[in-house]
Design a protein around this motif. Structure first.
Motif, PDB file in Angstrom:
ATOM      1  N   GLN A   6       0.911  -1.234  -0.133  1.00  0.00           N
ATOM      2  CA  GLN A   6       0.143  -0.143   0.179  1.00  0.00           C
ATOM      3  C   GLN A   6       0.789   1.292  -0.003  1.00  0.00           C
ATOM      4  O   GLN A   6       0.331   2.386  -0.224  1.00  0.00           O
ATOM      5  CB  GLN A   6      -0.956   0.068   1.266  1.00  0.00           C
ATOM      6  CG  GLN A   6      -1.863  -0.768   1.108  1.00  0.00           C
ATOM      7  CD  GLN A   6      -2.970  -0.891   2.196  1.00  0.00           C
ATOM      8  OE1 GLN A   6      -2.546  -0.967   3.612  1.00  0.00           O
ATOM      9  NE2 GLN A   6      -4.100  -0.141   1.987  1.00  0.00           N
ATOM     10  N   VAL A   7       1.985   1.154   0.446  1.00  0.00           N
ATOM     11  CA  VAL A   7       2.991   2.148   0.603  1.00  0.00           C
ATOM     12  C   VAL A   7       3.736   2.759  -0.834  1.00  0.00           C
ATOM     13  O   VAL A   7       3.804   3.856  -1.643  1.00  0.00           O
ATOM     14  CB  VAL A   7       3.960   2.304   1.576  1.00  0.00           C
ATOM     15  CG1 VAL A   7       4.949   3.235   1.645  1.00  0.00           C
ATOM     16  CG2 VAL A   7       3.228   2.244   2.925  1.00  0.00           C
ATOM     17  N   LEU A   8       4.505   1.695  -1.269  1.00  0.00           N
ATOM     18  CA  LEU A   8       4.968   1.739  -2.576  1.00  0.00           C
ATOM     19  C   LEU A   8       4.329   1.149  -3.760  1.00  0.00           C
ATOM     20  O   LEU A   8       4.877   1.555  -4.874  1.00  0.00           O
ATOM     21  CB  LEU A   8       6.420   0.883  -2.419  1.00  0.00           C
ATOM     22  CG  LEU A   8       7.304   1.330  -1.144  1.00  0.00           C
ATOM     23  CD1 LEU A   8       8.482   0.391  -1.104  1.00  0.00           C
ATOM     24  CD2 LEU A   8       7.862   2.718  -1.447  1.00  0.00           C
ATOM     25  N   GLY A   9       3.391   0.533  -3.725  1.00  0.00           N
ATOM     26  CA  GLY A   9       2.641  -0.210  -4.747  1.00  0.00           C
ATOM     27  C   GLY A   9       3.519  -1.184  -5.616  1.00  0.00           C
ATOM     28  O   GLY A   9       3.158  -1.509  -6.565  1.00  0.00           O
ATOM     29  N   THR A  10       4.291  -1.885  -4.782  1.00  0.00           N
ATOM     30  CA  THR A  10       5.040  -3.067  -5.198  1.00  0.00           C
ATOM     31  C   THR A  10       4.202  -3.908  -5.684  1.00  0.00           C
ATOM     32  O   THR A  10       3.265  -4.507  -4.964  1.00  0.00           O
ATOM     33  CB  THR A  10       6.179  -3.427  -4.034  1.00  0.00           C
ATOM     34  OG1 THR A  10       7.004  -2.298  -3.789  1.00  0.00           O
ATOM     35  CG2 THR A  10       7.114  -4.383  -4.710  1.00  0.00           C
ATOM     36  N   VAL A  11       4.320  -4.727  -6.707  1.00  0.00           N
ATOM     37  CA  VAL A  11       3.489  -5.869  -7.294  1.00  0.00           C
ATOM     38  C   VAL A  11       4.432  -7.119  -7.569  1.00  0.00           C
ATOM     39  O   VAL A  11       5.578  -6.814  -7.745  1.00  0.00           O
ATOM     40  CB  VAL A  11       2.751  -5.442  -8.546  1.00  0.00           C
ATOM     41  CG1 VAL A  11       1.558  -4.573  -8.276  1.00  0.00           C
ATOM     42  CG2 VAL A  11       3.628  -4.982  -9.561  1.00  0.00           C
ATOM     43  N   VAL A  47      -4.142   2.305  12.532  1.00  0.00           N
ATOM     44  CA  VAL A  47      -4.503   2.066  11.152  1.00  0.00           C
ATOM     45  C   VAL A  47      -3.376   0.671  10.848  1.00  0.00           C
ATOM     46  O   VAL A  47      -2.425   0.571  11.084  1.00  0.00           O
ATOM     47  CB  VAL A  47      -3.987   2.811   9.750  1.00  0.00           C
ATOM     48  CG1 VAL A  47      -5.067   4.340   9.946  1.00  0.00           C
ATOM     49  CG2 VAL A  47      -2.553   3.371   9.826  1.00  0.00           C
ATOM     50  N   THR A  48      -3.954  -0.327  10.037  1.00  0.00           N
ATOM     51  CA  THR A  48      -3.513  -1.450   9.596  1.00  0.00           C
ATOM     52  C   THR A  48      -3.272  -1.229   8.175  1.00  0.00           C
ATOM     53  O   THR A  48      -4.154  -1.085   7.320  1.00  0.00           O
ATOM     54  CB  THR A  48      -4.629  -2.522   9.874  1.00  0.00           C
ATOM     55  OG1 THR A  48      -4.661  -2.734  11.208  1.00  0.00           O
ATOM     56  CG2 THR A  48      -3.582  -3.985   9.336  1.00  0.00           C
ATOM     57  N   LEU A  49      -1.806  -1.408   7.705  1.00  0.00           N
ATOM     58  CA  LEU A  49      -1.471  -1.649   6.485  1.00  0.00           C
ATOM     59  C   LEU A  49      -0.691  -2.827   5.905  1.00  0.00           C
ATOM     60  O   LEU A  49      -0.143  -3.531   6.770  1.00  0.00           O
ATOM     61  CB  LEU A  49      -0.411  -0.222   6.197  1.00  0.00           C
ATOM     62  CG  LEU A  49      -0.894   1.026   6.501  1.00  0.00           C
ATOM     63  CD1 LEU A  49       0.522   2.116   6.430  1.00  0.00           C
ATOM     64  CD2 LEU A  49      -1.987   1.221   5.709  1.00  0.00           C
ATOM     65  N   ARG A  50      -0.905  -3.057   4.762  1.00  0.00           N
ATOM     66  CA  ARG A  50      -0.292  -4.243   4.137  1.00  0.00           C
ATOM     67  C   ARG A  50       1.084  -3.708   3.426  1.00  0.00           C
ATOM     68  O   ARG A  50       0.744  -3.044   2.235  1.00  0.00           O
ATOM     69  CB  ARG A  50      -1.297  -4.964   3.043  1.00  0.00           C
ATOM     70  CG  ARG A  50      -2.171  -5.806   3.688  1.00  0.00           C
ATOM     71  CD  ARG A  50      -3.134  -6.383   2.758  1.00  0.00           C
ATOM     72  NE  ARG A  50      -2.709  -6.877   1.501  1.00  0.00           N
ATOM     73  CZ  ARG A  50      -2.395  -8.283   1.675  1.00  0.00           C
ATOM     74  NH1 ARG A  50      -2.238  -8.988   2.878  1.00  0.00           N
ATOM     75  NH2 ARG A  50      -1.688  -8.846   0.709  1.00  0.00           N
ATOM     76  N   VAL A  51       2.127  -3.667   4.128  1.00  0.00           N
ATOM     77  CA  VAL A  51       3.143  -3.194   3.283  1.00  0.00           C
ATOM     78  C   VAL A  51       4.259  -4.319   3.245  1.00  0.00           C
ATOM     79  O   VAL A  51       4.310  -5.318   3.747  1.00  0.00           O
ATOM     80  CB  VAL A  51       3.798  -1.859   4.389  1.00  0.00           C
ATOM     81  CG1 VAL A  51       2.910  -0.928   4.356  1.00  0.00           C
ATOM     82  CG2 VAL A  51       4.098  -2.763   5.641  1.00  0.00           C
ATOM     83  N   SER A  52       5.293  -3.827   2.092  1.00  0.00           N
ATOM     84  CA  SER A  52       6.318  -4.503   1.976  1.00  0.00           C
ATOM     85  C   SER A  52       7.566  -4.437   2.991  1.00  0.00           C
ATOM     86  O   SER A  52       7.243  -3.424   3.671  1.00  0.00           O
ATOM     87  CB  SER A  52       6.860  -4.523   0.597  1.00  0.00           C
ATOM     88  OG  SER A  52       7.358  -2.958   0.396  1.00  0.00           O
ATOM     89  N   ALA A  53       8.688  -5.201   3.132  1.00  0.00           N
ATOM     90  CA  ALA A  53       9.516  -4.818   4.055  1.00  0.00           C
ATOM     91  C   ALA A  53      10.411  -3.533   3.605  1.00  0.00           C
ATOM     92  O   ALA A  53      10.466  -2.675   4.637  1.00  0.00           O
ATOM     93  CB  ALA A  53      10.661  -6.046   4.010  1.00  0.00           C
ATOM     94  N   LYS A  54      10.480  -3.031   2.444  1.00  0.00           N
ATOM     95  CA  LYS A  54      10.798  -1.886   1.983  1.00  0.00           C
ATOM     96  C   LYS A  54       9.921  -0.672   2.371  1.00  0.00           C
ATOM     97  O   LYS A  54      10.398   0.220   2.787  1.00  0.00           O
ATOM     98  CB  LYS A  54      11.325  -1.871   0.516  1.00  0.00           C
ATOM     99  CG  LYS A  54      12.053  -0.748   0.134  1.00  0.00           C
ATOM    100  CD  LYS A  54      12.657  -0.878  -1.333  1.00  0.00           C
ATOM    101  CE  LYS A  54      13.362   0.298  -1.976  1.00  0.00           C
ATOM    102  NZ  LYS A  54      13.793  -0.020  -3.380  1.00  0.00           N
ATOM    103  N   VAL A  67       3.172   9.377   5.078  1.00  0.00           N
ATOM    104  CA  VAL A  67       2.862   8.233   4.270  1.00  0.00           C
ATOM    105  C   VAL A  67       1.332   8.110   4.194  1.00  0.00           C
ATOM    106  O   VAL A  67       1.018   7.927   2.995  1.00  0.00           O
ATOM    107  CB  VAL A  67       3.773   7.067   4.812  1.00  0.00           C
ATOM    108  CG1 VAL A  67       3.177   5.784   3.852  1.00  0.00           C
ATOM    109  CG2 VAL A  67       5.142   6.986   4.533  1.00  0.00           C
ATOM    110  N   VAL A  68       0.581   8.057   5.290  1.00  0.00           N
ATOM    111  CA  VAL A  68      -0.746   8.068   5.210  1.00  0.00           C
ATOM    112  C   VAL A  68      -1.268   9.187   4.479  1.00  0.00           C
ATOM    113  O   VAL A  68      -2.325   9.090   3.780  1.00  0.00           O
ATOM    114  CB  VAL A  68      -1.391   8.041   6.753  1.00  0.00           C
ATOM    115  CG1 VAL A  68      -2.801   8.056   6.874  1.00  0.00           C
ATOM    116  CG2 VAL A  68      -1.076   6.696   7.422  1.00  0.00           C
ATOM    117  N   ALA A  69      -0.844  10.149   4.542  1.00  0.00           N
ATOM    118  CA  ALA A  69      -1.353  11.333   3.825  1.00  0.00           C
ATOM    119  C   ALA A  69      -1.523  11.169   2.400  1.00  0.00           C
ATOM    120  O   ALA A  69      -2.331  11.508   1.482  1.00  0.00           O
ATOM    121  CB  ALA A  69      -0.645  12.743   4.214  1.00  0.00           C
ATOM    122  N   GLN A  70      -0.223  10.677   1.883  1.00  0.00           N
ATOM    123  CA  GLN A  70       0.020  10.306   0.665  1.00  0.00           C
ATOM    124  C   GLN A  70      -0.828   9.311   0.020  1.00  0.00           C
ATOM    125  O   GLN A  70      -1.624   9.323  -1.222  1.00  0.00           O
ATOM    126  CB  GLN A  70       1.361   9.787   0.202  1.00  0.00           C
ATOM    127  CG  GLN A  70       2.369  10.939   0.412  1.00  0.00           C
ATOM    128  CD  GLN A  70       3.881  10.363   0.309  1.00  0.00           C
ATOM    129  OE1 GLN A  70       4.188   9.219   0.436  1.00  0.00           O
ATOM    130  NE2 GLN A  70       4.902  11.256  -0.115  1.00  0.00           N
TER     131      GLN A  70
END
Length: 78
Positions: A6-11, A47-54, A67-70
Protein backbone atom coordinates in the motif's frame (compact mmCIF):
# COMPACT_ATOMS: atom_id res chain seq x y z
CA UNK A 1 -5.81 -10.42 -1.27
CA UNK A 2 -3.37 -9.20 -3.85
CA UNK A 3 0.36 -9.18 -3.19
CA UNK A 4 0.62 -5.38 -3.37
CA UNK A 5 2.28 -2.90 -1.02
CA UNK A 6 0.00 0.00 0.00
CA UNK A 7 2.96 2.35 0.51
CA UNK A 8 5.16 1.72 -2.54
CA UNK A 9 2.72 -0.07 -4.85
CA UNK A 10 5.13 -2.99 -5.26
CA UNK A 11 3.56 -5.84 -7.24
CA UNK A 12 4.79 -9.36 -8.07
CA UNK A 13 7.46 -9.79 -10.73
CA UNK A 14 7.39 -12.66 -13.20
CA UNK A 15 10.16 -14.79 -14.63
CA UNK A 16 11.40 -18.33 -15.06
CA UNK A 17 12.64 -21.06 -12.77
CA UNK A 18 15.63 -22.63 -14.49
CA UNK A 19 16.33 -26.25 -13.59
CA UNK A 20 19.69 -28.03 -13.72
CA UNK A 21 18.82 -29.27 -17.23
CA UNK A 22 17.99 -25.66 -18.16
CA UNK A 23 14.25 -26.32 -18.57
CA UNK A 24 12.38 -23.10 -17.94
CA UNK A 25 9.04 -22.92 -16.14
CA UNK A 26 7.08 -19.78 -15.30
CA UNK A 27 7.25 -18.48 -11.74
CA UNK A 28 6.21 -15.48 -9.71
CA UNK A 29 8.41 -13.33 -7.45
CA UNK A 30 6.11 -12.03 -4.69
CA UNK A 31 7.07 -8.97 -2.61
CA UNK A 32 7.62 -9.54 1.12
CA UNK A 33 4.18 -8.31 2.27
CA UNK A 34 3.52 -7.89 6.00
CA UNK A 35 0.39 -6.75 7.82
CA UNK A 36 1.48 -3.95 10.17
CA UNK A 37 -0.50 -1.78 12.59
CA UNK A 38 0.52 1.86 13.16
CA UNK A 39 -0.75 4.61 15.44
CA UNK A 40 -1.43 7.72 13.33
CA UNK A 41 -1.55 10.87 15.50
CA UNK A 42 -3.10 13.03 12.75
CA UNK A 43 -6.08 10.65 12.46
CA UNK A 44 -6.15 9.85 16.18
CA UNK A 45 -6.45 6.10 15.55
CA UNK A 46 -4.63 2.93 14.56
CA UNK A 47 -4.40 1.92 10.92
CA UNK A 48 -3.50 -1.51 9.57
CA UNK A 49 -1.45 -1.47 6.38
CA UNK A 50 -0.30 -4.23 4.04
CA UNK A 51 3.28 -3.15 3.42
CA UNK A 52 6.43 -4.69 2.01
CA UNK A 53 9.62 -4.84 4.06
CA UNK A 54 10.96 -1.92 2.02
CA UNK A 55 7.71 -0.05 2.68
CA UNK A 56 8.27 -0.43 6.45
CA UNK A 57 11.71 1.17 6.04
CA UNK A 58 10.12 3.99 4.02
CA UNK A 59 7.63 4.65 6.84
CA UNK A 60 10.50 4.73 9.34
CA UNK A 61 12.32 7.31 7.18
CA UNK A 62 9.45 9.62 6.18
CA UNK A 63 7.10 9.16 9.13
CA UNK A 64 3.67 7.55 9.29
CA UNK A 65 1.75 10.86 9.02
CA UNK A 66 3.38 11.74 5.67
CA UNK A 67 2.91 8.25 4.24
CA UNK A 68 -0.76 8.01 5.29
CA UNK A 69 -1.40 11.48 3.80
CA UNK A 70 0.04 10.26 0.47
CA UNK A 71 -2.11 7.10 0.56
CA UNK A 72 -5.24 9.16 1.24
CA UNK A 73 -4.32 11.64 -1.52
CA UNK A 74 -4.28 8.73 -4.00
CA UNK A 75 -7.84 7.98 -2.93
CA UNK A 76 -6.98 4.67 -1.30
CA UNK A 77 -8.89 3.63 1.82
CA UNK A 78 -6.91 3.37 5.07
Amino acid sequence: MSARCQVLGTVPGFGHSVSHSHVRTKRRFNPNIQKKRYWVPSLGRNVTLRVSAKGIKTIDRRGIDVVVAQILARGEKV
